[in-house]
Design a protein around this motif. Sequence first.
Motif, mmCIF file in Angstrom:
data_model
loop_
_atom_site.group_PDB
_atom_site.id
_atom_site.type_symbol
_atom_site.label_atom_id
_atom_site.label_comp_id
_atom_site.label_asym_id
_atom_site.label_seq_id
_atom_site.Cartn_x
_atom_site.Cartn_y
_atom_site.Cartn_z
ATOM 1 N N ALA A 54 -8.842 8.186 0.794
ATOM 2 C CA ALA A 54 -8.710 7.103 1.779
ATOM 3 C C ALA A 54 -9.724 7.289 2.899
ATOM 4 O O ALA A 54 -10.328 6.330 3.383
ATOM 5 C CB ALA A 54 -7.287 7.053 2.325
ATOM 6 N N TYR A 112 -13.032 5.999 1.782
ATOM 7 C CA TYR A 112 -13.076 4.527 1.832
ATOM 8 C C TYR A 112 -13.227 4.049 3.275
ATOM 9 O O TYR A 112 -13.995 3.129 3.568
ATOM 10 C CB TYR A 112 -11.820 3.922 1.204
ATOM 11 N N ASN A 113 -12.502 4.693 4.178
ATOM 12 C CA ASN A 113 -12.506 4.211 5.569
ATOM 13 C C ASN A 113 -13.846 4.454 6.282
ATOM 14 O O ASN A 113 -14.097 3.880 7.332
ATOM 15 C CB ASN A 113 -11.350 4.830 6.349
ATOM 16 N N GLY A 155 0.786 -1.226 0.000
ATOM 17 C CA GLY A 155 0.000 0.000 0.000
ATOM 18 C C GLY A 155 0.818 1.275 0.000
ATOM 19 O O GLY A 155 0.262 2.363 0.134
ATOM 20 N N THR A 200 -8.201 1.066 4.651
ATOM 21 C CA THR A 200 -7.110 1.334 3.713
ATOM 22 C C THR A 200 -5.778 1.028 4.390
ATOM 23 O O THR A 200 -5.646 1.130 5.609
ATOM 24 C CB THR A 200 -7.105 2.792 3.213
ATOM 25 N N TYR A 226 -8.494 -6.860 -2.138
ATOM 26 C CA TYR A 226 -7.856 -5.544 -2.120
ATOM 27 C C TYR A 226 -7.679 -5.011 -3.526
ATOM 28 O O TYR A 226 -7.681 -5.763 -4.507
ATOM 29 C CB TYR A 226 -6.508 -5.594 -1.392
ATOM 30 N N PHE A 249 -2.448 4.134 -1.969
ATOM 31 C CA PHE A 249 -2.824 3.293 -0.835
ATOM 32 C C PHE A 249 -3.536 2.069 -1.373
ATOM 33 O O PHE A 249 -3.903 2.019 -2.550
ATOM 34 C CB PHE A 249 -3.715 4.056 0.171
ATOM 35 N N HIS A 250 -3.678 1.071 -0.531
ATOM 36 C CA HIS A 250 -4.460 -0.110 -0.893
ATOM 37 C C HIS A 250 -5.777 -0.080 -0.134
ATOM 38 O O HIS A 250 -5.835 0.396 1.003
ATOM 39 C CB HIS A 250 -3.692 -1.399 -0.554
ATOM 40 N N VAL A 251 -6.811 -0.583 -0.790
ATOM 41 C CA VAL A 251 -8.134 -0.672 -0.177
ATOM 42 C C VAL A 251 -8.395 -2.148 0.113
ATOM 43 O O VAL A 251 -8.408 -2.966 -0.813
ATOM 44 C CB VAL A 251 -9.218 -0.121 -1.126
ATOM 45 N N ARG A 272 -3.596 3.323 6.753
ATOM 46 C CA ARG A 272 -4.859 3.969 7.145
ATOM 47 C C ARG A 272 -4.877 5.407 6.626
ATOM 48 O O ARG A 272 -5.836 5.812 5.972
ATOM 49 C CB ARG A 272 -4.967 3.951 8.685
#
Lengths: 368, 368
Positions: free
Chosen positions: A272, A275-276, A152, A283, A332, A293-295, A286
Motif C-alpha cells: 500500500a 501505491y501511495n 477496502g 489506497t 479502483y 486494500f483497495h487502490v 490508507r
Amino acid sequence: MTAQTTLFEAYKQTKYKHTGHGPRNVNVLKTVMDEIDGERLSDMYGNGRTINPFEEKMAEFLGKEAAVFFPSGTMAQQIALRIWADEKGTKKIGYHPLSHLEIHEENGIRELHGLEPVLLTDRNHVVELEDITKLEENPACILLELPQREIGGQLPSYQTLEQISAYCREQGIKLHLDGARLLEILPFYQKTAAEVSALFDSVYLSFYKGIGGIAGAILAGDKDLISQSKVWKRRHGGDLISLYPYTLSADYYFEQRKDQMALYYEQAKTLASFYNECPDILTVPREPVSNMFHVHVNAKRDVLEPILIDIYEETDLGLTGFLGDTADGTLYFEVNVGDAYANVPQITVEKAFQLLREKLQKMYVKGV
Amino acid sequence: MTAQTTLFEAYKQTKYKHTGHGPRNVNVLKTVMDEIDGERLSDMYGNGRTINPFEEKMAEFLGKEAAVFFPSGTMAQQIALRIWADEKGTKKIGYHPLSHLEIHEENGIRELHGLEPVLLTDRNHVVELEDITKLEENPACILLELPQREIGGQLPSYQTLEQISAYCREQGIKLHLDGARLLEILPFYQKTAAEVSALFDSVYLSFYKGIGGIAGAILAGDKDLISQSKVWKRRHGGDLISLYPYTLSADYYFEQRKDQMALYYEQAKTLASFYNECPDILTVPREPVSNMFHVHVNAKRDVLEPILIDIYEETDLGLTGFLGDTADGTLYFEVNVGDAYANVPQITVEKAFQLLREKLQKMYVKGV
C-alpha cells in the motif's frame, strides 16, 4: 501492447501476481488429496470422520460450543440470520449497505427467508455504535462484516466492537460476525479468533479467501443454533452426501495459512505504501488493517489500462485484471496479499512501481 | 456371532456386497483427480471449462435447451418447482406422498419457498393418470419420481407417462421429472434419456446414485428456466466459487457407468429371483424395473438379524446393514445393483442364498 490486448488478458499472461495464493487450479485439490489415505471413508450427510472432527476443531478455535460446515457462506449466513429472526419474532436484520447479503446473493435473504434488512450507515463507512443505538426499532440481529470488504477492508476500532457487543446484549439484539476474512484481521486487532468471536452470538468463517481452500464455510455458535442450522442446511440443499473435497481442503489450508496472516498483513502495508507513493493514487484504507486494500486511481480508463498493460509486459508482474468504477469517478481495484507475493522477485516489484510512478507522473504532467 | 455384533457392524466387515459400487471413500475422488491436468483452472461461480461444457453435454443428453449443475438435487428440485409455481401463480405442487421433498428435506419446499404440496395417491402406489385428473384444482406443477424409490423403485407404464404428459400439457400444468435415477430406468422402458425427458418440462438427474459420483445434480429445461435457476442457485447458497470436485467426478463416472445400466438391471432381476425363492420373502417390485428393489421379509427382527449375521460371517457376503419396518409389520431393506455385484464370486452368491433359504425354512417350520 497490441490494440486487442485487454487488461484481463495481459494480467493473465504475467508470470507473477502480488495478489492471492496462485492460480485456482485443480492442483489446489490434488495437493490435498495426495496427503489423504484413499481408504478413508466419505462423510455421509454431515456425519463422519472427514467432517465432524474438523467442525469440532473450528468450534474450539472460535471459542464456541459447536460448529457446522456449510458448502457456502451465503447459505451459512442466511440461515443464522433466519434462526435469530425466528427466535426474536421480528424479521428485521441490520447490516452494512455493501454487505455480501445485500449485493452478492440475489436477495436470497428476502426471497427465500422473507427477512427485512435495515441498512446501517452509508456505503463508505464502517458500522459504528451510533448506527445501531439510533435505530427506532431493535432488529433481531446485527451483522458486522470484519473487515468490510467492499470498502477496502476497513475495520471499526476494537473498542467500538466491544461497545456494540455490550449494547446488543443489553438490548437483546443478536450479534452475528461475517468473519469471511476473520483470520486476516487478527494481527491488526492483536486478538485471537476466540476473543473476537466472544463478542458475537454467531460467527461465520470462509475457507477459500485468505485460507485459500476450494470452497466452504463454518458457522459457529451455541449448540441450539448449530442444531437448528443443520435442519436449515438440509432445507437449503446444502446437506450433501459428501462434502469431503471441501472439508479436507479447508482443514489442510487452514493449517498451512492460519499463522501466515501477520506476514500477509505486513506485506499489504508495504505494498500500500508503494501505491501511495504514486501520483493520483490513494489506497483505502490508507494503511491496511488486514491483508487487503483497495487502490483508487484518479485516471481515465483509456489512459490507465494501457499504462498497466505496458507494466505487465515489461515486468511480468500483474497488478490487477480488473478496474472498477467508484461512485466519485475514480477507478479502483482490490489487492489481497497471499502466498503469491513472496514469489515475486523484489527487483520486479521495485521496477513495476517505478514504472507506475513514472507513467502516472507523465500522465499528470500532460494533464490527461 | 457374538452377542455384541450388530447387523451393521457385521455387514461392514464383509468382503463382498451385492449392492452399490464399492466403498464411498476418498479413492472415488482420487481416481478422477489422477486423470485431470493439475493446471486446469477451477470453475468460477458457475462459469468455466470445468462446468459449462459438462452442463451443455447433459442438456444435449437430456434433449433440453440448457442445463445447470447444482451441488444437490434437493436444491435443484425446490428451485424448479418454485419457478413453475411463480410462473403459474399458484403455490400448489403435486407429488407422491413418499417423494424426496416430502420425507427427506425437512420441509424446505414449505419453509423456504412457501409452496403447498398436494399428495397424490397413497404411499404404496405409483402416481397414475387419474390421481391427476381427479384433482379439484390444477397445481402449478406435478413432480413424478421415476422410479419411485421409497416403494422399491416401481414405475408406471410408459403409456401412463405419455398420458400424464399429454394431460398436463393440455391443462397447462408443468411436469417435472425427479430423475435422480433416470438412467437406471431406461433399459426397462427401452427409451433414451431424451425420449423420457421430452415428456417433461424440467428434469433433474443425480450423479451419486447409479452413476456413483461424489455429489451433485443437473437440472435441465428451457433456457428461461435455467437462466432463472441460476439466480435461485445463488440465493440458495449453491453457486459456489468452485464446484469442480463434483462436476469432474460426475462427468467421469457418467461416462464410466451410463452404459452399464442394462447390466445392473439384469443382475437386479436375477438377484430378486434368488430372494423370491426364499420362504417368507417377497421383493417389491416382484420383478425389478431398474437396478433396485426392496426385499420384504415376514420375520421378527430378533430372528432375522442373527440369521443374516450368520450368513455374512459364513460367506463374507453382506446383504444389508439395515432393516426397516414396513407399515404392515414386515421388515425390509433396499438392494441397488452397481459395480460391486460383479466382484462377488458366483459360488459365494449361491452359498449365501442357499443358507438364507435353509435358515428361513427352519424358522418357518419352527413357527417363530
